[in-house]
Design a protein around this motif. Structure first.
Motif, PDB file in Angstrom:
ATOM      1  N   ALA A  12       0.812  -1.235   0.000  1.00  0.00           N
ATOM      2  CA  ALA A  12       0.000   0.000   0.000  1.00  0.00           C
ATOM      3  C   ALA A  12       0.837   1.273   0.000  1.00  0.00           C
ATOM      4  O   ALA A  12       0.536   2.230   0.713  1.00  0.00           O
ATOM      5  CB  ALA A  12      -0.957  -0.018   1.197  1.00  0.00           C
ATOM      6  N   GLU A  13       1.879   1.306  -0.831  1.00  0.00           N
ATOM      7  CA  GLU A  13       2.781   2.466  -0.821  1.00  0.00           C
ATOM      8  C   GLU A  13       2.089   3.788  -1.127  1.00  0.00           C
ATOM      9  O   GLU A  13       2.464   4.820  -0.573  1.00  0.00           O
ATOM     10  CB  GLU A  13       3.940   2.244  -1.799  1.00  0.00           C
ATOM     11  CG  GLU A  13       5.110   1.470  -1.245  1.00  0.00           C
ATOM     12  CD  GLU A  13       4.964  -0.033  -1.328  1.00  0.00           C
ATOM     13  OE1 GLU A  13       5.887  -0.749  -0.900  1.00  0.00           O
ATOM     14  OE2 GLU A  13       3.925  -0.501  -1.835  1.00  0.00           O
ATOM     15  N   THR A  14       1.110   3.808  -2.014  1.00  0.00           N
ATOM     16  CA  THR A  14       0.508   5.101  -2.396  1.00  0.00           C
ATOM     17  C   THR A  14      -0.959   5.199  -2.000  1.00  0.00           C
ATOM     18  O   THR A  14      -1.715   5.971  -2.600  1.00  0.00           O
ATOM     19  CB  THR A  14       0.677   5.370  -3.913  1.00  0.00           C
ATOM     20  OG1 THR A  14      -0.133   4.465  -4.667  1.00  0.00           O
ATOM     21  CG2 THR A  14       2.132   5.240  -4.339  1.00  0.00           C
ATOM     22  N   ILE A  15      -1.397   4.483  -0.996  1.00  0.00           N
ATOM     23  CA  ILE A  15      -2.793   4.527  -0.574  1.00  0.00           C
ATOM     24  C   ILE A  15      -3.186   5.925  -0.102  1.00  0.00           C
ATOM     25  O   ILE A  15      -2.416   6.623   0.550  1.00  0.00           O
ATOM     26  CB  ILE A  15      -3.049   3.479   0.537  1.00  0.00           C
ATOM     27  CG1 ILE A  15      -4.538   3.313   0.814  1.00  0.00           C
ATOM     28  CG2 ILE A  15      -2.284   3.838   1.809  1.00  0.00           C
ATOM     29  CD1 ILE A  15      -4.861   2.154   1.749  1.00  0.00           C
ATOM     30  N   SER A  16      -4.397   6.342  -0.435  1.00  0.00           N
ATOM     31  CA  SER A  16      -4.907   7.660  -0.052  1.00  0.00           C
ATOM     32  C   SER A  16      -5.567   7.595   1.321  1.00  0.00           C
ATOM     33  O   SER A  16      -5.931   6.522   1.814  1.00  0.00           O
ATOM     34  CB  SER A  16      -5.938   8.141  -1.077  1.00  0.00           C
ATOM     35  OG  SER A  16      -7.094   7.308  -1.041  1.00  0.00           O
ATOM     36  N   ASP A  17      -5.774   8.769   1.935  1.00  0.00           N
ATOM     37  CA  ASP A  17      -6.486   8.815   3.203  1.00  0.00           C
ATOM     38  C   ASP A  17      -7.888   8.233   3.059  1.00  0.00           C
ATOM     39  O   ASP A  17      -8.372   7.519   3.949  1.00  0.00           O
ATOM     40  CB  ASP A  17      -6.584  10.256   3.700  1.00  0.00           C
ATOM     41  CG  ASP A  17      -5.297  10.740   4.365  1.00  0.00           C
ATOM     42  OD1 ASP A  17      -4.284  10.020   4.303  1.00  0.00           O
ATOM     43  OD2 ASP A  17      -5.313  11.841   4.944  1.00  0.00           O
ATOM     44  N   ARG A  18      -8.541   8.545   1.971  1.00  0.00           N
ATOM     45  CA  ARG A  18      -9.902   8.036   1.760  1.00  0.00           C
ATOM     46  C   ARG A  18      -9.914   6.514   1.760  1.00  0.00           C
ATOM     47  O   ARG A  18     -10.803   5.891   2.358  1.00  0.00           O
ATOM     48  CB  ARG A  18     -10.462   8.569   0.435  1.00  0.00           C
ATOM     49  CG  ARG A  18     -11.834   7.988   0.069  1.00  0.00           C
ATOM     50  CD  ARG A  18     -12.383   8.618  -1.200  1.00  0.00           C
ATOM     51  NE  ARG A  18     -13.662   8.026  -1.571  1.00  0.00           N
ATOM     52  CZ  ARG A  18     -13.812   6.963  -2.344  1.00  0.00           C
ATOM     53  NH1 ARG A  18     -12.732   6.360  -2.851  1.00  0.00           N
ATOM     54  NH2 ARG A  18     -15.013   6.484  -2.636  1.00  0.00           N
ATOM     55  N   ASN A  19      -8.932   5.912   1.119  1.00  0.00           N
ATOM     56  CA  ASN A  19      -8.926   4.453   1.053  1.00  0.00           C
ATOM     57  C   ASN A  19      -8.414   3.804   2.337  1.00  0.00           C
ATOM     58  O   ASN A  19      -8.762   2.655   2.625  1.00  0.00           O
ATOM     59  CB  ASN A  19      -8.148   3.987  -0.171  1.00  0.00           C
ATOM     60  CG  ASN A  19      -8.951   4.172  -1.445  1.00  0.00           C
ATOM     61  OD1 ASN A  19     -10.182   4.197  -1.406  1.00  0.00           O
ATOM     62  ND2 ASN A  19      -8.269   4.314  -2.574  1.00  0.00           N
ATOM     63  N   ILE A  20      -7.615   4.532   3.114  1.00  0.00           N
ATOM     64  CA  ILE A  20      -7.303   4.049   4.460  1.00  0.00           C
ATOM     65  C   ILE A  20      -8.591   3.980   5.267  1.00  0.00           C
ATOM     66  O   ILE A  20      -8.871   2.987   5.958  1.00  0.00           O
ATOM     67  CB  ILE A  20      -6.280   4.955   5.170  1.00  0.00           C
ATOM     68  CG1 ILE A  20      -4.930   4.940   4.452  1.00  0.00           C
ATOM     69  CG2 ILE A  20      -6.096   4.514   6.629  1.00  0.00           C
ATOM     70  CD1 ILE A  20      -3.938   5.967   4.990  1.00  0.00           C
ATOM     71  N   ASP A  21      -9.404   5.045   5.179  1.00  0.00           N
ATOM     72  CA  ASP A  21     -10.654   5.101   5.914  1.00  0.00           C
ATOM     73  C   ASP A  21     -11.592   3.964   5.501  1.00  0.00           C
ATOM     74  O   ASP A  21     -12.242   3.331   6.347  1.00  0.00           O
ATOM     75  CB  ASP A  21     -11.319   6.453   5.676  1.00  0.00           C
ATOM     76  CG  ASP A  21     -12.511   6.687   6.589  1.00  0.00           C
ATOM     77  OD1 ASP A  21     -12.357   6.547   7.813  1.00  0.00           O
ATOM     78  OD2 ASP A  21     -13.603   6.994   6.077  1.00  0.00           O
ATOM     79  N   ARG A  22     -11.668   3.675   4.216  1.00  0.00           N
ATOM     80  CA  ARG A  22     -12.513   2.580   3.729  1.00  0.00           C
ATOM     81  C   ARG A  22     -11.997   1.231   4.246  1.00  0.00           C
ATOM     82  O   ARG A  22     -12.789   0.347   4.594  1.00  0.00           O
ATOM     83  CB  ARG A  22     -12.551   2.583   2.202  1.00  0.00           C
ATOM     84  CG  ARG A  22     -13.234   3.802   1.598  1.00  0.00           C
ATOM     85  CD  ARG A  22     -13.020   3.853   0.090  1.00  0.00           C
ATOM     86  NE  ARG A  22     -13.810   2.838  -0.616  1.00  0.00           N
ATOM     87  CZ  ARG A  22     -13.619   2.530  -1.899  1.00  0.00           C
ATOM     88  NH1 ARG A  22     -12.634   3.111  -2.600  1.00  0.00           N
ATOM     89  NH2 ARG A  22     -14.385   1.622  -2.470  1.00  0.00           N
TER      90      ARG A  22
END
Length: 605
Positions: A373-383
């Motif tokens: 998950a090197e480039t995961i976004s905050d939104r997708n962390i939340d999901r």
């Protein structure tokens, strides 16, 4: 009932409250109590064993949340490791020496764990240099996920000529006459690298047992007591698990291994998982060796291969349909799963599938996770958090950070991966390495990366907003990782009732200069109350020596991770008493069913 042991006069990081203790009592493989030396010693019994820690720092046993230890063990004694070697000159000297001692038809193979940026020369070897030191012995040198270098003898051994077509997913570099140069390029994935590696001779079964034990001992030397094996290409279940299962039956495991099952058949993945979920039981085994679920590959259409030298790959349009069928099955069977996911664009599509399945079959309590998950976004962390998932992070950027910066820029590299945001947003996070074919298995390189934000080449990737304190980094590598095998109730801290897995370090992790974190080792490693590695002040506790490696084996001469203090004497440590001829009789060619591998067009993580 086993004998009680009290370890006293130390600095014991408990990962509990209070954080530090002076002494610890161990009995029946578990921590009995922690506290001051005076309190524990005054309550000792006549037969209590005492171990004076001499002021050393003790940490809970390190737990790599993502490593390929089962596959790595089968080949460990065949590999010349450049992990941590400080200069290209040193690396080429080792290669030249190993070429001279390697018997036909064996290869010399350097398989991962190094990067050109670790060398003082800041470059990798040329094909000309490799051919010069190895005119007749096949040499295979793998560099990260991007390329492999084969000398002329290796090209002959694998049969690559001007008439050999480029395989799907790779390129054979050629000169102006169309003749292969020896450079294999991963474009767009690494199938050519690993299918070529799979053509080399392998060790016989007994030597695979020995090799795996040596690899476990090397990990013990570094204070590792647990590993989650993420499966891998060319790692078929149950055939390629016979060695680790045999060692478990013999009581010769010195490392706790929880393993995941990785699909091996493109377009037939659902069949693999139907078979495994019906024939194997989740968590079968015990806390020394047990089945942990599915992954890290669930469907080949979802393999977002990470090679920052190349552009980000676009995933197949059939991804969602294939992934949904597998994830739906796993959720129904309540099998945890993990999924290789480098790029946020891939994670976005994966989460769309997961949320769809979750609406019908709730994921709650499933212990599923993303890897990397090197480039995961905050939104997708939340999901991810909303679905009860975790994220296992590895120090791949410590080896590939310079390539990422070159392609995407220093600003984008500041959160690769965004570990601080993951923790702030409530994600389960565990640390690890993704060893052995890309990054090194040395956990202190990973801890250094988490704390300093630097690559092994010294490039500063992260500012303070994405760096860990030493206590936080250690928690990720212990308590954090335990969640990923659903063992947080038994490992990760040194508190009463937890497994007595711990390491006594050469220096104080909490106070050494940041740069020296990479140089830490264990002088005493204990798993379940049993000593599995000991040296220096604790050498009187050293466990029995392992069976000797083949005398030509690279590890018999250089060990594993580069140790400047004992590098020359590595042969004495590992033992090397067997004869070349016996090696040749046990080694054999493992050729694929087709030119490009074992009847499989996959690439291997």
């Amino acid at each position: 009932m086993s004998q009680k042991t009290i370890y006293h006069n130390g600095k014991i990081a408990t990962n509990s409250t209070p954080y530090f203790a002076e002494a610890m009592a161990v009995e029946d493989g578990k921590v009995l109590a922690t506290g001051t030396s005076s309190n524990l010693l005054q309550n000792r019994e006549a037969d209590t064993k005492l171990v004076n820690l001499g002021g050393h720092t003790v940490i809970p046993g390190l737990n790599d949340s993502h490593m390929h230890v089962i596959r790595g063990g089968l080949h460990y004694n065949l590999e010349l490791r450049w992990d941590g070697v400080p200069s290209l000159a040193d690396a080429m000297r080792m290669l030249k020496e190993q070429v001279l001692r390697t018997p036909a038809p064996q290869w010399v193979r350097v398989v991962g764990g190094w990067t050109e940026f670790q060398f003082a020369e800041r470059r990798m070897p040329t094909l000309e240099e490799i051919n010069k030191v190895a005119p007749d012995t096949p040499v295979f040198v793998l560099h990260l996920y991007d390329r492999a270098m084969l000398n002329a003898a290796a090209l002959r051994a694998v049969g690559y000529t001007k008439d050999t077509p480029d395989p799907p997913g790779g390129e054979i570099q050629r000169d102006k006459y169309g003749t292969p140069t020896g450079m294999l390029i991963a474009r767009p994935n690494a199938s050519i690298l690993y299918s070529t590696l799979a053509k080399g001779p392998v060790l016989g079964y007994e030597d695979q047992l020995i090799s795996t034990r040596h690899f476990m001992r090397e990990l013990n030397r570094l204070g590792i007591t647990s590993v989650i094996d993420a499966g891998g290409g060319f790692q078929n279940y149950p055939d390629d698990y016979k060695v680790i299962e045999d060692l478990h039956k013999r009581g010769q495991m010195t490392l706790r291994v929880a393993y995941n099952l990785y699909t091996q058949h493109p377009k037939h993945e659902i069949e693999d998982f139907r078979k495994w979920t019906s024939s194997a039981s989740l968590y079968q085994g015990d806390h020394t060796l047990r089945l942990n679920g599915a992954g890290e590959n669930l469907v080949f259409a979802g393999a977002d291969f990470e090679d920052f030298v190349q552009p980000r790959p676009d995933l197949d349009q059939t991804l969602e349909t294939q992934l949904e069928s597998v994830v739906r099955l796993l959720a129904e069977k309540r099998w945890p799963f993990r999924l290789h996911a480098t790029y946020n664009e891939s994670i976005e599509r994966f989460l769309n599938v997961f949320e769809k399945v979750d609406r019908d079959i709730p994921f709650k309590g499933l212990h599923w996770c993303f890897d990397h998950a090197e480039t995961i976004s905050d939104r997708n962390i939340d999901r991810t958090v909303a679905l009860g998932g975790g994220i296992a992070v590895q120090h791949r950027m410590a080896f590939q950070g310079e390539y990422f910066v070159k392609r995407y820029g220093a600003e984008a590299a500041k959160r690769t991966p965004p570990v601080r945001r993951m923790l702030e947003m409530g994600a389960h996070v565990g640390a690890g390495t993704d060893a052995t074919r890309v990054a090194s298995f040395n956990p202190y390189v990973s801890l250094y990366w988490l704390v300093s934000g630097r690559t092994v080449g010294g490039t500063q990737l992260y500012g303070g907003e994405n760096r860990m304190s030493r206590e936080e980094a250690l928690r990720l590598y212990t308590q954090g990782s335990s969640w990923f095998s659903a063992e947080e109730d038994v490992k990760g801290s040194l508190s009463p009732g937890q497994l007595a897995d711990f390491a006594v370090l050469t220096s104080d992790f909490f106070s050494v200069p940041e740069q020296e974190i990479k140089d830490l080792q264990s002088v005493l490693t204990v798993v379940g109350g049993e000593v599995v590695y000991a040296s220096e002040d604790f050498s009187q506790l050293t466990p029995p020596p392992l069976p000797a490696a083949l005398d030509w084996a690279p590890t018999a001469h250089y060990g594993g991770y580069y140790n400047p203090v004992s590098h020359v004497g590595a042969a004495m440590h590992y033992g090397c008493s067997r004869h070349h001829a016996s090696a040749a009789s046990r080694g054999h060619e493992r050729l694929g069913e087709s030119l490009w591998g074992l009847g499989c067009d996959c690439f291997a993580f």
